[in-house]
Design a protein around this motif. Structure first.
Motif: not given
Length: 301
Positions: A214-222, A260-278
């Motif tokens: 659901v969180k991924l879906s919200q991120t994608v739709h945004l 650029i904003i898309k990358f920030m949205v994924y980094l902020k809203l989607y936890k698995p993406f953020r964890e992988t980035m870290k």
């Protein structure tokens, strides 16, 4: 004098948008690397997201070529027509990827029993192949549609405009549906469906995996909404004669800022993406520290 001013404006547009494009391309390439490295995105959703990102990287590269052509006017007018058509085609691939991703996430969340039988790697692969082929055909339709583009060789502001006639209006409708309406309809439908499921008390009982979808879906739709907001002005600005200084530079910069904003949205809203980035950042730091320690050890010895 007007011609010189026009050239200066074009070079200024190339400078502004070229910088934003470069950052946007780099951000989207980083998104591809992170998605490919995220364990939870190595399925159908990840494949569709990577396909979308690949099309967007190519789209930005083509946009950069178009900007450069605008700064070298007017000898490359015919090439500019082909580049614009390629931009339309790549936009269609992005739209189809967003639509398929919305449908995939909706089925994964709301129709889990049907999802296992309806979505397969073979069908995903066939869909992606058909999307690229279909958009290539749309691009080549230009050669059979009578005088869809009008070229003004003497204009110092713009030299390529949509020329609608009673015989080619259907081509514009096809482009609009392919690029804009498809993701709008799919994103809006799936977003409302998933919002209704989130308000359902039984949603929390479906488990953390489903809530992650659901969180991924919200991120994608945004990001879909951001894509539409940023890209529609570019479709208007490159198809209509506009006598506004730096109008194209601003519109192209707005379009490129989406990546650029898309990358920030994924980094902020989607936890698995953020964890992988870290994790990727930590591994890079460890490598640097390791090399530094090794160098110091060698120097000491």
């Amino acid at each position: 004098m007007n011609a010189e001013n026009g050239t200066t404006l074009s070079l200024g547009a190339a400078l502004i948008t070229g910088t934003v494009n470069g950052v946007g391309i780099g951000g989207n390439i980083l998104i591809i690397l992170v998605i490919a490295s995220t364990a939870g995105l190595r399925g159908f959703s990840g494949a569709l997201m990577i396909n979308q990102a690949v099309a967007e990287v190519l789209q930005e590269v083509v946009l950069q070529v178009l900007i450069l052509l605008f700064s070298i006017r007017p000898p490359m007018i015919q090439l500019t027509i082909h580049v614009r058509l390629l931009l339309f085609g790549l936009s269609g691939v992005v739209s189809h990827s967003l639509s398929a991703l919305s449908a995939n996430l909706y089925l994964a969340i709301c129709k889990q029993q049907q999802y296992m039988t309806m979505i397969t790697w073979k069908r995903i692969g066939a869909f992606l192949c058909c999307s690229w082929i279909f958009n290539a055909l749309i691009v080549n339709l230009y050669y059979v549609v009578p005088s869809f583009y009008a070229v003004d060789l003497e204009s110092s502001f713009d030299f390529l405009n949509v020329n609608l006639t009673s015989s080619n209006w259907w081509f514009l409708v096809l482009l609009v549906v392919n690029i804009v309406f498809v993701p709008i309809c799919s994103a809006a439908t799936c977003f409302l469906k998933i919002q209704s499921y989130m308000k359902c008390p039984s949603m929390a009982a479906l488990g953390p995996s489903n809530m992650s979808k659901v969180k991924l879906s919200q991120t994608v739709h945004l990001t879909t909404i951001l894509y539409l907001i940023s890209f529609v002005p570019v479709l208007v600005i490159i198809s209509v004669k506009v006598h506004i200084p730096f109008g194209k530079a601003v519109s192209w910069a707005v379009c490129s800022s989406y990546y650029i904003i898309k990358f920030m949205v994924y980094l902020k809203l989607y936890k698995p993406f953020r964890e992988t980035m870290k994790s990727m950042c930590c591994k890079t730091c460890q490598r640097r520290v390791g090399h530094a320690d090794l160098s110091s050890t060698l120097e000491t010895s």
